[in-house]
Structure formats: structure tokens, C-alpha cells
Design a protein around this motif. Structure first.
Motif, PDB file in Angstrom:
ATOM      1  N   ASP A  28       0.860  -1.183   0.000  1.00  0.00           N
ATOM      2  CA  ASP A  28       0.000   0.000   0.000  1.00  0.00           C
ATOM      3  C   ASP A  28       0.896   1.233   0.000  1.00  0.00           C
ATOM      4  N   MET A  29       0.792   2.049  -1.043  1.00  0.00           N
ATOM      5  CA  MET A  29       1.660   3.224  -1.154  1.00  0.00           C
ATOM      6  C   MET A  29       1.342   4.286  -0.105  1.00  0.00           C
ATOM      7  N   THR A  30       0.221   4.135   0.597  1.00  0.00           N
ATOM      8  CA  THR A  30      -0.097   5.104   1.661  1.00  0.00           C
ATOM      9  C   THR A  30       0.407   4.647   3.027  1.00  0.00           C
ATOM     10  N   THR A  31       1.134   3.527   3.078  1.00  0.00           N
ATOM     11  CA  THR A  31       1.686   3.047   4.343  1.00  0.00           C
ATOM     12  C   THR A  31       2.669   4.058   4.918  1.00  0.00           C
ATOM     13  N   PRO A  32       2.511   4.461   6.175  1.00  0.00           N
ATOM     14  CA  PRO A  32       3.466   5.419   6.757  1.00  0.00           C
ATOM     15  C   PRO A  32       4.876   4.824   6.833  1.00  0.00           C
ATOM     16  N   VAL A  33       5.868   5.687   6.660  1.00  0.00           N
ATOM     17  CA  VAL A  33       7.279   5.288   6.779  1.00  0.00           C
ATOM     18  C   VAL A  33       7.764   5.814   8.127  1.00  0.00           C
ATOM     19  N   SER A  34       7.867   4.941   9.096  1.00  0.00           N
ATOM     20  CA  SER A  34       8.150   5.385  10.459  1.00  0.00           C
ATOM     21  C   SER A  34       9.521   6.032  10.596  1.00  0.00           C
ATOM     22  N   SER A  35      10.471   5.622   9.772  1.00  0.00           N
ATOM     23  CA  SER A  35      11.820   6.188   9.856  1.00  0.00           C
ATOM     24  C   SER A  35      11.952   7.514   9.107  1.00  0.00           C
ATOM     25  N   CYS A  36      10.915   7.919   8.394  1.00  0.00           N
ATOM     26  CA  CYS A  36      10.851   9.245   7.751  1.00  0.00           C
ATOM     27  C   CYS A  36       9.500   9.853   8.126  1.00  0.00           C
ATOM     28  N   PRO A  37       9.366  10.340   9.351  1.00  0.00           N
ATOM     29  CA  PRO A  37       8.066  10.813   9.839  1.00  0.00           C
ATOM     30  C   PRO A  37       7.412  11.813   8.900  1.00  0.00           C
ATOM     31  N   GLY A  38       6.133  11.609   8.654  1.00  0.00           N
ATOM     32  CA  GLY A  38       5.375  12.498   7.783  1.00  0.00           C
ATOM     33  C   GLY A  38       5.274  12.017   6.354  1.00  0.00           C
ATOM     34  N   TRP A  39       6.032  10.990   6.000  1.00  0.00           N
ATOM     35  CA  TRP A  39       5.989  10.444   4.646  1.00  0.00           C
ATOM     36  C   TRP A  39       5.300   9.086   4.636  1.00  0.00           C
ATOM     37  N   ASN A  40       4.650   8.789   3.503  1.00  0.00           N
ATOM     38  CA  ASN A  40       4.215   7.429   3.258  1.00  0.00           C
ATOM     39  C   ASN A  40       5.123   6.805   2.190  1.00  0.00           C
ATOM     40  N   LEU A  41       4.857   5.545   1.842  1.00  0.00           N
ATOM     41  CA  LEU A  41       5.738   4.863   0.890  1.00  0.00           C
ATOM     42  C   LEU A  41       5.794   5.578  -0.451  1.00  0.00           C
ATOM     43  N   GLY A  42       4.652   6.029  -0.927  1.00  0.00           N
ATOM     44  CA  GLY A  42       4.649   6.736  -2.204  1.00  0.00           C
ATOM     45  C   GLY A  42       5.497   7.990  -2.169  1.00  0.00           C
ATOM     46  N   GLN A  43       5.408   8.732  -1.080  1.00  0.00           N
ATOM     47  CA  GLN A  43       6.216   9.944  -0.948  1.00  0.00           C
ATOM     48  C   GLN A  43       7.694   9.611  -0.838  1.00  0.00           C
ATOM     49  N   ILE A  67      20.801  24.045  -7.580  1.00  0.00           N
ATOM     50  CA  ILE A  67      19.644  24.198  -8.455  1.00  0.00           C
ATOM     51  C   ILE A  67      18.393  23.901  -7.641  1.00  0.00           C
ATOM     52  N   PRO A  68      17.215  24.341  -8.095  1.00  0.00           N
ATOM     53  CA  PRO A  68      15.984  24.096  -7.327  1.00  0.00           C
ATOM     54  C   PRO A  68      15.790  22.618  -7.027  1.00  0.00           C
ATOM     55  N   ASP A  69      15.358  22.324  -5.797  1.00  0.00           N
ATOM     56  CA  ASP A  69      15.224  20.931  -5.375  1.00  0.00           C
ATOM     57  C   ASP A  69      13.789  20.586  -4.996  1.00  0.00           C
ATOM     58  N   GLY A  70      12.835  21.244  -5.651  1.00  0.00           N
ATOM     59  CA  GLY A  70      11.437  20.965  -5.352  1.00  0.00           C
ATOM     60  C   GLY A  70      11.053  19.518  -5.570  1.00  0.00           C
ATOM     61  N   LEU A  71      11.681  18.862  -6.556  1.00  0.00           N
ATOM     62  CA  LEU A  71      11.396  17.458  -6.819  1.00  0.00           C
ATOM     63  C   LEU A  71      11.770  16.571  -5.632  1.00  0.00           C
ATOM     64  N   VAL A  72      12.706  17.022  -4.806  1.00  0.00           N
ATOM     65  CA  VAL A  72      13.249  16.186  -3.743  1.00  0.00           C
ATOM     66  C   VAL A  72      12.357  16.199  -2.503  1.00  0.00           C
ATOM     67  N   ASN A  73      11.946  17.354  -2.071  1.00  0.00           N
ATOM     68  CA  ASN A  73      11.277  17.461  -0.768  1.00  0.00           C
ATOM     69  C   ASN A  73       9.877  18.064  -0.807  1.00  0.00           C
ATOM     70  N   ASP A  74       9.420  18.513  -1.968  1.00  0.00           N
ATOM     71  CA  ASP A  74       8.068  19.073  -2.077  1.00  0.00           C
ATOM     72  C   ASP A  74       7.111  17.924  -2.395  1.00  0.00           C
ATOM     73  N   LEU A  75       6.671  17.234  -1.335  1.00  0.00           N
ATOM     74  CA  LEU A  75       5.949  15.972  -1.497  1.00  0.00           C
ATOM     75  C   LEU A  75       4.484  16.054  -1.118  1.00  0.00           C
ATOM     76  N   ALA A  76       3.989  17.239  -0.842  1.00  0.00           N
ATOM     77  CA  ALA A  76       2.617  17.382  -0.356  1.00  0.00           C
ATOM     78  C   ALA A  76       1.594  16.881  -1.365  1.00  0.00           C
ATOM     79  N   ALA A  77       1.903  16.952  -2.645  1.00  0.00           N
ATOM     80  CA  ALA A  77       0.951  16.543  -3.685  1.00  0.00           C
ATOM     81  C   ALA A  77       1.023  15.051  -4.000  1.00  0.00           C
ATOM     82  N   HIS A  78       1.842  14.305  -3.263  1.00  0.00           N
ATOM     83  CA  HIS A  78       2.090  12.903  -3.616  1.00  0.00           C
ATOM     84  C   HIS A  78       1.673  11.952  -2.486  1.00  0.00           C
ATOM     85  N   THR A  79       0.511  12.194  -1.930  1.00  0.00           N
ATOM     86  CA  THR A  79       0.066  11.369  -0.805  1.00  0.00           C
ATOM     87  C   THR A  79      -0.671  10.103  -1.240  1.00  0.00           C
ATOM     88  N   ASP A  80      -1.068  10.022  -2.500  1.00  0.00           N
ATOM     89  CA  ASP A  80      -1.862   8.881  -2.972  1.00  0.00           C
ATOM     90  C   ASP A  80      -1.327   8.428  -4.325  1.00  0.00           C
TER      91      ASP A  80
END
Length: 260
Positions: A28-43, A67-80
Motif C-alpha cells: 500500500d503506497m499510503t503506508t506510513p514510513v516510520s523512519s521518515c516521519p510524515g511520509w508514506n511509501l509513495g512519498q 539548483i531548485p530541489d522541489g522534486l526532492v522534498n516538495d511531497l505534499a501533492a504525492h500522498t496517494d
């Protein structure tokens, strides 16, 4: 200096990415990643793929600065995320990065956030190998699968982390953290299956070297577990002795630009 070749690192970016995807296929890509708090597997996978594309652009364009690193840490739109789209995207990005690195060659120049500026492209081959490795461990933990790593890679990854701990950003005074350097501050890392390293924090800058020395604090365990310990991931097989607060402070500071 790493004992592994540039070509090996280029190979491992692809191999470790493929192994990462093997951990999460069918999960399940929405499974939380405990070692990266706030992220799920998809993120998490989006972050790794973003890292690969960010590094690829730096190398391909021979960037002379960040260079801009939005691809790296701007993950709010990738929850599902959709696994059928995400996994091919991740694998394709790893292959593209590996090919761009090889085309550039290890001695080409491009910006990186290390202490040496400008630095050789070889930095990115090594860095992206272990960025992928550690996030593979995160994915395995979240998906409930087993993480294992070749011992030679684990040793190289630990030594890369020890190098980070000597960069100015990792030890210069900060208002939000205690000072790292001081008298009688020495660390000992003992890999029960690989070797030993000493970190000296008593001078004007940290210094590390292979071998065992008298230490204020010690971490001991299998080399792969020591690697995870350095990255502040779960490492139940690592035993610590002495000044554990100093060990924890060093781990926080050594990861000065790679907190995720």
C-alpha cells in the motif's frame, strides 16, 4: 577515499533502486514510513526519484551552484501514488542518472554540497548510491520486508558518512544545538564483521581514521547496522557505551544536509 570504483557506484544506483522497488511491489503506497516521519511509501519513492533527477540535472548541466530541489522534498501533492506509474518512473530516473554520470566521467566538474567546491562528478555517483541504499532500508521497514546489504557497500557508506562529519557545516557552532567539539571527546565505531573507525572531536575540526582508539563513546555492531545507526535509523543490533548523548549529537550534526 572510497575503495569502490566510479563504475561500481553507477551500477549500484540502478541495482539498489531495483531492490528498493522489490521491497514495495504490491504494498500500500499510503503506508506510513516510520523512519521518515510524515511520509508514506509513495512519498518516499517520490523523494528518491526526485533525488535522482536533481543529481542528474546537476551533472548533465555541469551546474556551478545549487539548483531548485522541489522534486526532492516538495511531497505534499504525492500522498496517494499509483504503484504502476511510480515504480517505472523511479527505475527510469535511476537509469538516466547512471547513464549521465558515465557520460560525464568521474573527473568532470559539477557543484555539490560537500566541503570541496567545485568537486568531481564522482561525488554524485557515490552519494546517490547511499541515498538510495538508506531509503531502501526505510522502504523495507515500512513494507515489512528484509533489508540486507553487501558488506563492501556498507563499509564504503559508513566511511562516506564519516567524511561528512568533518565538513564545516557538521561541527561549526549552531544556536540550536550544543557544541560538538571539546576536550575528551572521541568516538569509536566497531563493525563486528568489517573493521573499526575512530572519530576525534578534540581539535579545531573533527578527524576520522580507521582503527581502534580510546574513546568517550562507542557504538558496536554489524556494519550494516552501524550504517543505519549513523543515519539515525532503527539498528537494534548496535550496542552503545559511554557518552551516548555525544553519539546522538554527532549523528545529528553529521547529517547536516541530509536530514530525510
Amino acid at each position: 577515499m572510497t575503495s569502490l570504483t566510479f563504475d561500481r557506484h553507477c551500477d549500484e544506483i540502478v541495482t539498489q533502486t531495483e531492490r528498493l522497488t522489490a521491497h514495495v511491489r504490491g504494498a500500500d503506497m499510503t503506508t506510513p514510513v516510520s523512519s521518515c516521519p510524515g511520509w508514506n511509501l509513495g512519498q518516499l519513492l517520490r523523494h528518491v526519484g526526485g533525488d535522482h533527477r536533481w543529481a542528474e540535472e546537476i551533472v548533465r548541466t555541469r551546474a556551478t551552484g545549487p539548483i531548485p530541489d522541489g522534486l526532492v522534498n516538495d511531497l505534499a501533492a504525492h500522498t496517494d501514488e499509483d504503484e504502476s506509474v511510480l515504480i517505472p518512473w523511479l527505475v527510469e530516473g535511476a537509469a538516466r542518472l547512471s547513464a549521465t554520470l558515465r557520460a560525464a566521467g568521474p573527473n568532470a566538474r559539477a557543484w555539490n554540497p560537500s566541503a570541496e567546491r567545485p568537486a568531481a562528478v564522482a561525488f554524485w555517483a557515490r552519494r546517490m548510491t547511499y541515498e538510495t541504499v538508506v531509503h531502501r532500508a526505510d522502504a523495507a521497514l515500512a513494507a515489512g520486508t528484509q533489508f540486507a546489504l553487501d558488506g563492501e557497500l556498507a563499509v564504503d557508506a559508513v566511511e562516506e558518512w564519516l567524511e561528512y562529519s568533518t565538513f564545516p557545516e557538521a561541527y561549526e557552532p549552531r544556536p540550536d544545538l550544543p557544541d560538538l567539539l571539546g576536550p575528551d571527546r572521541r568516538l569509536h565505531f566497531q563493525a563486528t564483521d568489517a573493521g573499526e573507525w575512530a572519530v576525534d572531536l578534540t581539535g579545531s575540526a573533527p578527524a576520522w581514521r580507521p582503527g581502534a582508539e580510546e574513546a568517550t563513546a562507542t557504538a558496536r555492531g554489524p556494519v550494516t547496522e552501524l550504517l543505519l545507526f549513523c543515519y539515525r535509523r532503527p539498528a537494534p543490533a548496535v550496542e552503545t557505551r559511554g557518552d551516548r548523548a555525544l553519539l546522538d549529537l554527532w549523528r545529528i550534526r553529521a547529517g547536516f544536509w541530509l536530514e530525510a
